[in-house]
Structures are given as structure tokens and as C-alpha cells.
Design a protein around this motif. Structure first.
Motif, PDB file in Angstrom:
ATOM      1  N   THR A  10     -78.491 -17.082  10.153  1.00 28.09           N
ATOM      2  CA  THR A  10     -77.159 -16.664   9.712  1.00 28.09           C
ATOM      3  C   THR A  10     -76.108 -17.537  10.398  1.00 28.09           C
ATOM      4  O   THR A  10     -76.349 -18.096  11.464  1.00 28.09           O
ATOM      5  N   THR A  16     -74.971 -11.662   9.343  1.00 25.66           N
ATOM      6  CA  THR A  16     -75.904 -10.859  10.152  1.00 25.66           C
ATOM      7  C   THR A  16     -75.841  -9.395   9.728  1.00 25.66           C
ATOM      8  O   THR A  16     -76.861  -8.710   9.648  1.00 25.66           O
ATOM      9  N   GLY A  45     -75.735 -10.348  18.634  1.00 26.93           N
ATOM     10  CA  GLY A  45     -75.442  -9.737  17.334  1.00 26.93           C
ATOM     11  C   GLY A  45     -76.246  -8.484  17.013  1.00 26.93           C
ATOM     12  O   GLY A  45     -76.324  -8.073  15.850  1.00 26.93           O
ATOM     13  N   THR A  47     -75.495  -5.389  17.710  1.00 28.65           N
ATOM     14  CA  THR A  47     -74.611  -4.351  17.172  1.00 28.65           C
ATOM     15  C   THR A  47     -74.142  -4.705  15.761  1.00 28.65           C
ATOM     16  O   THR A  47     -74.056  -3.836  14.883  1.00 28.65           O
ATOM     17  N   GLU A  48     -73.882  -5.983  15.513  1.00 32.25           N
ATOM     18  CA  GLU A  48     -73.510  -6.410  14.150  1.00 32.25           C
ATOM     19  C   GLU A  48     -74.646  -6.092  13.171  1.00 32.25           C
ATOM     20  O   GLU A  48     -74.421  -5.582  12.073  1.00 32.25           O
ATOM     21  N   GLU A 112     -81.053  -0.975  20.575  1.00 28.11           N
ATOM     22  CA  GLU A 112     -80.731  -2.267  21.200  1.00 28.11           C
ATOM     23  C   GLU A 112     -81.395  -2.333  22.576  1.00 28.11           C
ATOM     24  O   GLU A 112     -81.438  -1.356  23.290  1.00 28.11           O
ATOM     25  N   ASN A 137     -71.839 -20.025  16.099  1.00 23.68           N
ATOM     26  CA  ASN A 137     -71.972 -18.914  15.150  1.00 23.68           C
ATOM     27  C   ASN A 137     -73.327 -18.852  14.444  1.00 23.68           C
ATOM     28  O   ASN A 137     -73.489 -18.084  13.494  1.00 23.68           O
TER      29      ASN A 137
HETATM   30  N1  LIG Z   1     -74.100 -15.353  13.096  1.00 28.83           N
HETATM   31  C1  LIG Z   1     -73.626 -14.369  13.863  1.00 28.83           C
HETATM   32  N2  LIG Z   1     -74.220 -13.146  13.837  1.00 28.83           N
HETATM   33  C2  LIG Z   1     -73.783 -12.130  14.625  1.00 28.83           C
HETATM   34  N3  LIG Z   1     -72.751 -12.223  15.484  1.00 28.83           N
HETATM   35  C3  LIG Z   1     -72.108 -13.410  15.550  1.00 28.83           C
HETATM   36  C4  LIG Z   1     -72.515 -14.512  14.752  1.00 28.83           C
HETATM   37  N4  LIG Z   1     -71.696 -15.560  15.030  1.00 28.83           N
HETATM   38  C5  LIG Z   1     -70.829 -15.115  15.944  1.00 28.83           C
HETATM   39  N5  LIG Z   1     -71.069 -13.836  16.278  1.00 28.83           N
HETATM   40  C6  LIG Z   1     -70.310 -13.060  17.295  1.00 28.83           C
HETATM   41  O1  LIG Z   1     -71.230 -12.685  18.303  1.00 28.83           O
HETATM   42  C7  LIG Z   1     -70.894 -11.394  18.801  1.00 28.83           C
HETATM   43  C8  LIG Z   1     -72.050 -10.427  18.606  1.00 28.83           C
HETATM   44  O2  LIG Z   1     -71.691  -9.229  19.221  1.00 28.83           O
HETATM   45  P1  LIG Z   1     -72.607  -7.934  19.244  1.00 28.83           P
HETATM   46  O3  LIG Z   1     -71.822  -6.890  19.933  1.00 28.83           O
HETATM   47  O4  LIG Z   1     -73.142  -7.639  17.887  1.00 28.83           O
HETATM   48  O5  LIG Z   1     -73.808  -8.449  20.181  1.00 28.83           O
HETATM   49  P2  LIG Z   1     -74.916  -7.569  20.909  1.00 28.83           P
HETATM   50  O6  LIG Z   1     -76.186  -8.344  20.784  1.00 28.83           O
HETATM   51  O7  LIG Z   1     -74.900  -6.192  20.367  1.00 28.83           O
HETATM   52  O8  LIG Z   1     -74.417  -7.579  22.426  1.00 28.83           O
HETATM   53  P3  LIG Z   1     -74.797  -6.579  23.630  1.00 28.83           P
HETATM   54  O9  LIG Z   1     -76.087  -7.076  24.207  1.00 28.83           O
HETATM   55  O10 LIG Z   1     -73.660  -6.729  24.577  1.00 28.83           O
HETATM   56  O11 LIG Z   1     -74.919  -5.187  23.063  1.00 28.83           O
HETATM   57  C9  LIG Z   1     -69.648 -10.934  18.052  1.00 28.83           C
HETATM   58  O12 LIG Z   1     -68.508 -11.268  18.805  1.00 28.83           O
HETATM   59  C10 LIG Z   1     -69.710 -11.768  16.765  1.00 28.83           C
HETATM   60  O13 LIG Z   1     -68.431 -11.998  16.219  1.00 28.83           O
END
Ligand SMILES: Nc1ncnc2c1ncn2[C@@H]1O[C@H](COP(=O)(O)OP(=O)(O)OP(=O)(O)O)[C@@H](O)[C@H]1O
Ligand SMILES: [Mg+2]
Length: 154
Positions: A10, A16, A45, A47-48, A112, A137
């Protein structure tokens, strides 16, 4: 046995989210286990991706990171989603008091940092790993089905 479900690259948070939604649709339509483990470094990502899963099962819910609350519940759709972040869980007592073992199994579990509670994971589950891949990204998302069943019906 481990069965690869997909590998996807992605290039944005939205992609994502969409990938998470796609996995939720597969779980729904193919009857795959409703227990989804998310692994990947801080800020990759997870949480995304969960946002996408919830958008399928509980579209009216707002997904927020449960890092401080351990669990968030989304119950505004066809199936409740229990969204855990076990990063700060320290031992079995913490996990018990989070209510992890009390949630009804008809729910969809998304965890997570699931690798931190490896010994408490069910034998049938989906494991998703998200890793950075090249520029800021880009992410590589791999989803595997872990199952005790020898064969999978299509
Ligand atoms: N391709 C991508 N997919 C997902 N997130 C991306 C991508 N590119 C950039 N990002 C950025 O990366 C970050 C992902 O944050 P997210 O909170 O989802 O991560 P996480 O793995 O849940 O972190 P944590 O371990 O702190 O819980 C966001 O700021 C998002 O905008
Ligand atoms: Mg997170």
C-alpha cells in the motif's frame, strides 16, 4: 498449518484501510476465523488497518487507538468488533483484567501487538504483519491463516 491469504503493498493510509476492509469481507464471506492478530513496528498502520476491518462490520463506529484503554468496542453494525492494543500488557493478570477472556466469541477480535500475548492466542486465527517498505508511505501487508484444519473448503 499456515495458509497465505494475500500480500499487498500500500502507498497511503487509505489504501491500508481498504486492505483491512477487504480482509474483513473475506472473514465474513469465507467464514474465516474472527480473530485477527496485527503485528508491526510502532506507527506502521495497525490502527489504520483496524479502521478498515471495523468499517466492514461496524461502519457507524469511529476507530480510535486503544493504547491506553487496552480495548475499544465497536457495536454499530452486523458483528461487534473488539479492538485490543496489548502493547502495555504485562503478564496474564493484566490480560485477564482487560476482559480479554470474557468477550463473546461471536465478536470479531482485532489485536494490535498480538505477539506479546502469544500463549493466549486461539489456535485458529489470522496473522497480519505490516512493515515499512521503501519510502515513507509504503507498507507491505501480509495476511496468513493459521488453522488446525488440514484442508480448506473454497
Ligand atoms: N501506507 C500506509 N499505511 C498505513 N499508514 C500509513 C501509510 N503511510 C503512512 N501512514 C501513516 O502511518 C501512521 C500509522 O499509524 P497507526 O496508528 O495506524 O500505526 P500503529 O501500527 O497502529 O501504531 P502503534 O504501534 O503506535 O499502535 C499514520 O500516521 C499514517 O498516516
Ligand atoms: Mg495502533
Amino acid at each position: 498449518m499456515t495458509v497465505s491469504l494475500f500480500e499487498k503493498k500500500t502507498f497511503s493510509p487509505d489504501e491500508t484501510v481498504l486492505c483491512g476492509k477487504k480482509l474483513a469481507e473475506m472473514v465474513d464471506k469465507q467464514g474465516l476465523p474472527g480473530f485477527i492478530c496485527l503485528s508491526g513496528d510502532l506507527g506502521t498502520g495497525k490502527t489504520e488497518f483496524t479502521r478498515g476491518i471495523a468499517s466492514w462490520f461496524s461502519p457507524a463506529s469511529k476507530v480510535r487507538s486503544p493504547s491506553f484503554t487496552i480495548v475499544n468496542e465497536y457495536r454499530r453494525g452486523t458483528r461487534p468488533v473488539f479492538h485490543f492494543d496489548v502493547y502495555r500488557i504485562d503478564g496474564d493478570d493484566d490480560l485477564v483484567s482487560s476482559g480479554f477472556f470474557d468477550y463473546p466469541e461471536e465478536g470479531v477480535f482485532v489485536v494490535e501487538w498480538a505477539e506479546k500475548i502469544a500463549s493466549s492466542l486461539p489456535p485458529d486465527r489470522i496473522e497480519v504483519t505490516i512493515s515499512r517498505d521503501g519510502d515513507e508511505n509504503s507498507r507491505l501487508i501480509k495476511a496468513n491463516l493459521i488453522t488446525r484444519k488440514a484442508g480448506i473448503s473454497e
